[in-house]
Design an enzyme around this catalytic site. Structure first.
Site: not given
Length: 435
Positions: A260, A328
């Site tokens: 995010c 990630r």
């Protein structure tokens, strides 16, 4: 209410299960057969505490079904949530390919009024694009409304956040759609912000970017604290008790990562630049975050020597934060990449993440290997580097670990170890400005 969730990833699965809890009938639509098979069996394809038990409960009760039949799924459901990925493109903007594909499928298959909800994090103006994409594929004009309804889930505590939201944002100009969304969320006890789609879309980016800014602010401040011999944790506590600031996201460390913050900050910067309004504070936020792994690398070199070639280090923690398997943009992997370029040997451990060759870009092999236990990982190493604040690492037996190590160095990338305790055991300890 009959709800369709398009995309059964982290956001889609969590969203669908929460609506099951609220008494709605949910269908999950995806093209990935392996995901669907696992979900049908009540098994998550990602790690999120408490969510698999909820999945199993509602699968067994028949409250949630999973399918790859797009035509049937769109026709039989009243509200359609778009929960597909919006990955970062090379220029930092969000890739809306998956969102466009879903919108076009809705236009092609819908036969009656639908409320189409963008739950995915999307740039300002996407609701209008979704409207145009749906209309372009309709064989005949059938009414529908598009609503922006961003998610605010934290990985690792998504279930709690979904059940206890701080706020619900509904972005639409349609009175009918607004009424349906109110009905959908009537069981939640939190403020509901009703606004237009553009404002709703910007709220999500602005919120994540502000939190990223707090992280980079305290990390940059920690560098000054290092120079002045000040404990940055004391400073964090002192400013965090101010109710106007708050204590959250003021923990100095290796920086932010995950799916995010990096993506959303860059997308907002791209939007701002495209409209001729540079967000210079956010530009510095990104720079500071990119520098944090190098800052820790300098500390490692100060301790072990400038030449790390042939040194063996244990990296504890691969996910970008605890209680998730998401790697990630993980600061841990960034640091490992830097260490490999310095020709150090890497031994890695994580309680949940299991790396496979080719999945992260790391050259898994003799010089970069993952071990199953902490004891195996630290054995024969010159240093331990703590990269993720898993509870397991907070409870380590450092006396036993020291006996396994070649040299007693600890580099604490999360300021999670009691400095006085490990130094009393004979360790050379370095954290982020925790003097």
């Amino acid at each position: 209410m009959r709800i369709l969730i398009v995309g059964t990833g982290y956001v889609g699965t969590t969203t669908g299960l929460i609506f099951c809890e609220m008494g709605h009938q949910v269908t999950g639509l995806d093209v990935d057969e392996q995901k669907l098979k696992a979900l049908h069996a009540g098994k998550l394809h990602f790690y999120e505490p408490g969510l698999e038990e909820l999945l199993s409960k509602h699968v067994q009760a028949g409250n949630i079904l999973f399918t790859n039949n797009t035509n049937k799924a769109i026709k039989k459901n009243d509200v359609i949530f778009i929960c597909v990925g919006t990955p970062k493109q090379e220029d930092g903007s969000a890739d809306l390919t998956y969102v466009k594909n879903v919108a076009q499928s809705i236009g092609k298959h819908m036969k009656e009024y639908k409320v189409v909800v963008t739950k995915s994090t999307v740039p300002v103006g996407t609701a209008q694009l979704v409207t145009e994409w749906i209309k372009s594929c309709q064989k005949e004009p059938i009414p529908f409304d598009v609503v922006s309804n961003p998610e605010f889930l934290r990985e690792g505590s998504a279930l709690y956040d979904a059940l206890n939201p701080d706020r619900i944002v509904i972005g639409t100009t349609s009175k009918k759609a607004r009424g349906i969304m109110r009905e959908l969320y009537q069981g939640f006890q939190c403020p509901i912000i009703e606004t237009n789609p553009k404002s709703s879309e910007l709220i999500k980016y602005a919120a994540n970017s502000f939190l990223a800014m707090k992280i980079s602010y305290i990390n940059e401040l920690a560098r000054l604290c290092d120079r002045l011999g000040i404990n940055v944790d004391d400073v964090s506590q002192g400013i965090g008790l101010d109710q106007r600031i708050g204590p959250h996201f003021l923990k100095a460390g290796m920086g932010y990562g995950g799916s995010c913050f990096p993506k959303d900050v860059n997308a907002l910067l791209q939007t701002a630049n495209a409209n001729g309004i540079p967000l210079t504070i956010l530009e510095r936020v990104v720079q500071v975050n990119a520098e944090q792994s190098l800052y820790l690398l300098d500390k490692i070199k100060q301790g072990l020597g400038s030449n790390l070639a042939g040194k063996t280090v244990a990296v504890l923690g691969l996910s970008f934060k605890a209680n998730t398997d998401d790697t990630r943009e993980s600061p841990s992997l960034v640091l490992i990449d830097h260490l490999l370029k310095e020709r150090a040997n890497i031994k890695m451990h994580d309680p949940i993440v299991k790396l496979e060759e080719g999945t992260t870009g790391l050259p898994i092999g003799p010089h970069c290997q993952q071990l199953q236990t902490v004891a195996e990982t630290v054995s024969g190493t010159d240093a331990v580097i703590l990269c993720t604040d898993w509870d397991e690492y907070k409870q380590l037996d450092w006396m036993a670990i020291q006996l396994l190590m070649k040299q007693p160095y600890i580099f604490d990338g999360r300021n999670m170890v009691d400095k006085a305790v490990v130094e009393a055991l004979g360790f050379h300890y370095t954290g982020f400005a925790n003097h």
